[in-house]
Design a protein around this motif. Structure first.
Motif, PDB file in Angstrom:
ATOM      1  N   GLY A 115     -55.433 -55.827  27.335  1.00 17.70           N
ATOM      2  CA  GLY A 115     -54.619 -55.308  26.240  1.00 17.70           C
ATOM      3  C   GLY A 115     -54.087 -53.912  26.426  1.00 17.70           C
ATOM      4  N   TYR A 116     -54.964 -52.951  26.718  1.00 17.73           N
ATOM      5  CA  TYR A 116     -54.544 -51.556  26.855  1.00 17.73           C
ATOM      6  C   TYR A 116     -53.822 -51.282  28.173  1.00 17.73           C
ATOM      7  N   HIS A 117     -53.927 -52.207  29.130  1.00 18.24           N
ATOM      8  CA  HIS A 117     -53.492 -51.901  30.495  1.00 18.24           C
ATOM      9  C   HIS A 117     -52.286 -52.714  30.965  1.00 18.24           C
ATOM     10  N   LEU A 118     -51.549 -53.305  30.028  1.00 17.12           N
ATOM     11  CA  LEU A 118     -50.401 -54.109  30.424  1.00 17.12           C
ATOM     12  C   LEU A 118     -49.360 -53.317  31.223  1.00 17.12           C
ATOM     13  N   PRO A 119     -49.030 -52.061  30.860  1.00 19.81           N
ATOM     14  CA  PRO A 119     -48.078 -51.309  31.693  1.00 19.81           C
ATOM     15  C   PRO A 119     -48.583 -51.122  33.128  1.00 19.81           C
ATOM     16  N   TRP A 120     -49.866 -50.834  33.273  1.00 19.40           N
ATOM     17  CA  TRP A 120     -50.454 -50.695  34.621  1.00 19.40           C
ATOM     18  C   TRP A 120     -50.415 -52.018  35.366  1.00 19.40           C
ATOM     19  N   LEU A 121     -50.753 -53.097  34.692  1.00 14.78           N
ATOM     20  CA  LEU A 121     -50.741 -54.410  35.332  1.00 14.78           C
ATOM     21  C   LEU A 121     -49.353 -54.769  35.850  1.00 14.78           C
ATOM     22  N   ARG A 122     -48.318 -54.419  35.083  1.00 15.87           N
ATOM     23  CA  ARG A 122     -46.952 -54.692  35.533  1.00 15.87           C
ATOM     24  C   ARG A 122     -46.612 -53.856  36.765  1.00 15.87           C
TER      25      ARG A 122
ATOM     26  N   PRO B 199     -52.684 -44.102  43.209  1.00 17.58           N
ATOM     27  CA  PRO B 199     -51.407 -43.586  42.700  1.00 17.58           C
ATOM     28  C   PRO B 199     -51.489 -43.043  41.277  1.00 17.58           C
ATOM     29  N   TYR B 200     -52.482 -43.472  40.520  1.00 18.18           N
ATOM     30  CA  TYR B 200     -52.615 -43.081  39.114  1.00 18.18           C
ATOM     31  C   TYR B 200     -53.838 -42.198  38.881  1.00 18.18           C
ATOM     32  N   TRP B 201     -54.495 -41.778  39.958  1.00 13.39           N
ATOM     33  CA  TRP B 201     -55.764 -41.071  39.801  1.00 13.39           C
ATOM     34  C   TRP B 201     -55.641 -39.750  39.036  1.00 13.39           C
ATOM     35  N   PRO B 202     -54.607 -38.932  39.241  1.00 14.93           N
ATOM     36  CA  PRO B 202     -54.530 -37.702  38.434  1.00 14.93           C
ATOM     37  C   PRO B 202     -54.560 -37.973  36.930  1.00 14.93           C
ATOM     38  N   ARG B 203     -53.848 -39.005  36.494  1.00 16.04           N
ATOM     39  CA  ARG B 203     -53.830 -39.362  35.072  1.00 16.04           C
ATOM     40  C   ARG B 203     -55.198 -39.878  34.619  1.00 16.04           C
ATOM     41  N   LEU B 204     -55.803 -40.756  35.422  1.00 10.12           N
ATOM     42  CA  LEU B 204     -57.106 -41.308  35.062  1.00 10.12           C
ATOM     43  C   LEU B 204     -58.180 -40.225  35.065  1.00 10.12           C
ATOM     44  N   ARG B 205     -58.154 -39.386  36.098  1.00 13.48           N
ATOM     45  CA  ARG B 205     -59.167 -38.331  36.201  1.00 13.48           C
ATOM     46  C   ARG B 205     -59.089 -37.385  35.014  1.00 13.48           C
ATOM     47  N   ALA B 206     -57.886 -37.065  34.568  1.00 12.04           N
ATOM     48  CA  ALA B 206     -57.732 -36.167  33.429  1.00 12.04           C
ATOM     49  C   ALA B 206     -58.381 -36.744  32.184  1.00 12.04           C
ATOM     50  N   LEU B 207     -58.161 -38.040  31.948  1.00 10.14           N
ATOM     51  CA  LEU B 207     -58.750 -38.659  30.767  1.00 10.14           C
ATOM     52  C   LEU B 207     -60.270 -38.712  30.881  1.00 10.14           C
ATOM     53  N   LEU B 208     -60.785 -39.030  32.076  1.00 16.39           N
ATOM     54  CA  LEU B 208     -62.230 -39.095  32.270  1.00 16.39           C
ATOM     55  C   LEU B 208     -62.875 -37.719  32.126  1.00 16.39           C
ATOM     56  N   GLU B 209     -62.232 -36.688  32.671  1.00 14.27           N
ATOM     57  CA  GLU B 209     -62.762 -35.337  32.516  1.00 14.27           C
ATOM     58  C   GLU B 209     -62.746 -34.894  31.057  1.00 14.27           C
ATOM     59  N   ALA B 210     -61.704 -35.291  30.343  1.00 13.68           N
ATOM     60  CA  ALA B 210     -61.627 -34.957  28.920  1.00 13.68           C
ATOM     61  C   ALA B 210     -62.742 -35.656  28.147  1.00 13.68           C
ATOM     62  N   ASP B 211     -63.036 -36.890  28.502  1.00 14.75           N
ATOM     63  CA  ASP B 211     -64.119 -37.614  27.841  1.00 14.75           C
ATOM     64  C   ASP B 211     -65.456 -36.918  28.082  1.00 14.75           C
ATOM     65  N   ILE B 212     -65.702 -36.512  29.314  1.00  7.74           N
ATOM     66  CA  ILE B 212     -66.967 -35.839  29.630  1.00  7.74           C
ATOM     67  C   ILE B 212     -67.070 -34.515  28.880  1.00  7.74           C
ATOM     68  N   ALA B 213     -65.965 -33.779  28.811  1.00  4.55           N
ATOM     69  CA  ALA B 213     -65.975 -32.515  28.075  1.00  4.55           C
ATOM     70  C   ALA B 213     -66.292 -32.744  26.601  1.00  4.55           C
ATOM     71  N   TYR B 214     -65.680 -33.761  26.021  1.00  4.29           N
ATOM     72  CA  TYR B 214     -65.910 -34.084  24.602  1.00  4.29           C
ATOM     73  C   TYR B 214     -67.360 -34.470  24.365  1.00  4.29           C
ATOM     74  N   HIS B 215     -67.878 -35.374  25.184  1.00  7.97           N
ATOM     75  CA  HIS B 215     -69.238 -35.849  24.963  1.00  7.97           C
ATOM     76  C   HIS B 215     -70.293 -34.802  25.350  1.00  7.97           C
ATOM     77  N   SER B 216     -69.954 -33.901  26.242  1.00  6.23           N
ATOM     78  CA  SER B 216     -70.868 -32.797  26.528  1.00  6.23           C
ATOM     79  C   SER B 216     -71.055 -31.917  25.299  1.00  6.23           C
ATOM     80  N   ARG B 217     -69.961 -31.709  24.554  1.00  6.19           N
ATOM     81  CA  ARG B 217     -70.085 -30.948  23.303  1.00  6.19           C
ATOM     82  C   ARG B 217     -70.916 -31.716  22.286  1.00  6.19           C
ATOM     83  N   LYS B 218     -70.734 -33.034  22.232  1.00  7.66           N
ATOM     84  CA  LYS B 218     -71.532 -33.860  21.327  1.00  7.66           C
ATOM     85  C   LYS B 218     -73.012 -33.776  21.677  1.00  7.66           C
TER      86      LYS B 218
END
Length: 327
Positions: A39-46, A148-167
Motif C-alpha cells: 500500500g505505502y510503496h506503490l510509487p517505489w514498486l512502479r 538509489p533511494y538510500w538517502p531518502r530512506l536513511r533520513a526517515l530511519l534516522e528521524a525515527d531513531i531520533a524521535y524514539h530516543s527522545r521517547k
C-alpha cells in the motif's frame, strides 16, 4: 502468535537503536512477495519493477516463510548504530557455512516442499556455496532496490531513531515500546510481541536488545536473532505515508502563496526531521538553497534544529506544524 523476550537488569542497560541497510534490503525483497505490504510503496514498486524483474529472488524467498523461522545470518543485527551495507554484507560472507546450514534448515522446513526442491537441496548440499550465492543476491538486491533511494530512506530511519530516543529519555523503555508498535506489550520483565512469525520465548541473558526501524516491514514487527547474534526487533518506522511523495505534492497552494513556493515545499517536506542534504535530494534543489530557506524558517520560529550524529536535523515547531496543517 506471540513471541516473548525475557529481560534482566543487565539487558535493560544494553538496549540500543541501530540503522541497517541490510535489513532494509531483506525487507524490501520480502515486500515484493507480500501484497499486503504494497500500500505505502506503490510509487517505489512502479519505479523498480523493470529492474526487479532481472533478479532471481527465489533462493531468498524460499528462506522467507510466512510463519516460523527465518534465517538470522542473512540479516544479523549491525554491530554499530550506523553500519554501511558494505560492512554488513561482509559479515554475511564471513558466516560459518555450518552455522548457515543449521539456520536454513528450519526455514526450509516451514514451507511445504521447500527442502526437497531443487533450490532447497542445492542450498543445503553445499552451504559454503549457498552463503556466497545468498550474499551475492543480497548485494544485487541492494543495488537495484535500495541504493538509489538510500538517502531518502536513511533520513526517515534516522528521524525515527531520533524521535524514539527522545521517547526513551522521557518515559523509559516501557513507554518507548508502547510507542513503537501496538503489537508490543510490557509486563514486568517480559516483552511480548504479538503477531510474529513463530510462537516461542527467548531469554536475553545479558545481551540486551537491538531496536531497528524499517521502512518496508510495515505492518509487522519482526523479532528474533539467536546466538551467535544479539537479539533484535525490527519495527515499522514512523512517517512512511509521505515517503514517496514528490517535491511539492504535499504543499497547499495557499501556503505557497504565503511563504513562497520553495520555502513552503521545504516546510511541508519536514513531516519527519531531516537534514539539509536529504531535503535537497528530496526536493531536487541545491543544498545551499535549502540551507538558506531552513535558516529563514528557523528564524521565523517555524523550525528548530539539533545535531544527530554527523548531521543537523530540522523539524517543525508547534507553530510550523499548525501553519502547515491549517492550510
Amino acid at each position: 502468535m506471540p513471541f516473548q523476550l525475557h529481560f534482566d537488569e543487565s539487558d535493560l542497560l544494553r538496549c540500543r537503536f541501530a540503522l541497517s541497510p541490510l535489513v532494509e534490503t531483506q525487507e524490501a525483497v520480502r515486500t515484493l512477495a507480500r501484497r499486503h505490504r504494497h500500500g505505502y510503496h506503490l510509487p517505489w514498486l512502479r519505479r523498480i519493477s523493470a529492474a526487479a524483474a532481472t533478479l532471481d529472488l527465489e533462493p531468498l524467498w524460499l528462506l522467507m516463510p510466512d510463519g516460523g523461522h527465518n534465517p538470522d545470518f542473512i540479516c544479523p543485527p549491525p554491530i554499530g548504530p550506523l553500519a554501511t551495507f558494505e560492512e554488513e554484507i561482509a559479515g554475511v560472507r564471513a558466516v560459518d557455512p555450518e552455522v548457515a546450514r543449521a539456520d536454513m534448515e528450519p526455514a526450509l522446513a516451514e514451507r511445504p516442499g521447500a527442502r526437497e526442491s531443487v533450490t532447497g537441496r542445492r542450498l543445503l548440499a553445499d552451504p559454503a556455496r549457498a552463503v556466497r550465492e545468498i550474499a551475492d543476491l543480497l548485494e544485487r538486491a541492494w543495488q537495484v532496490l535500495i541504493e538509489p533511494y538510500w538517502p531518502r530512506l536513511r533520513a526517515l530511519l534516522e528521524a525515527d531513531i531520533a524521535y524514539h530516543s527522545r521517547k526513551l529519555a522521557d518515559g523509559g523503555l516501557a513507554g518507548l515500546l508502547g510507542e513503537v508498535s501496538t503489537q508490543l506489550s510490557w509486563n514486568g520483565a517480559t516483552l511480548t510481541v504479538q503477531g510474529t512469525r513463530g510462537d516461542h520465548e527467548q531469554v536475553l541473558g545479558g545481551q540486551g536488545l537491538v531496536l531497528m526501524p524499517s521502512v518496508f516491514v510495515w505492518p509487522e514487527v519482526v523479532g528474533g536473532h539467536r546466538e551467535p547474534w544479539q537479539p533484535g526487533l525490527i519495527y515499522p518506522a514512523r512517517g512512511i505515508g509521505g515517503l514517496w511523495s514528490g517535491a511539492g505534492e504535499r504543499t497547499p497552494e495557499t501556503l505557497a502563496r504565503l511563504l513562497g513556493r520553495v520555502r513552503a515545499d521545504v516546510l511541508c517536506a519536514l513531516d519527519e526531521p531531516a537534514g539539509t542534504s536529504v531535503l535537497a535530494h528530496r526536493l531536487g534543489l541545491a543544498p545551499s538553497s535549502v540551507s538558506a530557506h531552513l535558516s529563514v524558517l528557523r528564524g521565523a520560529g517555524l523550525l528548530t534544529s539539533r545535531r544527530y550524529g554527523h548531521q543537523v536535523l530540522y523539524e517543525r515547531t508547534p507553530l510550523g506544524i499548525a501553519l502547515a496543517a491549517a492550510t
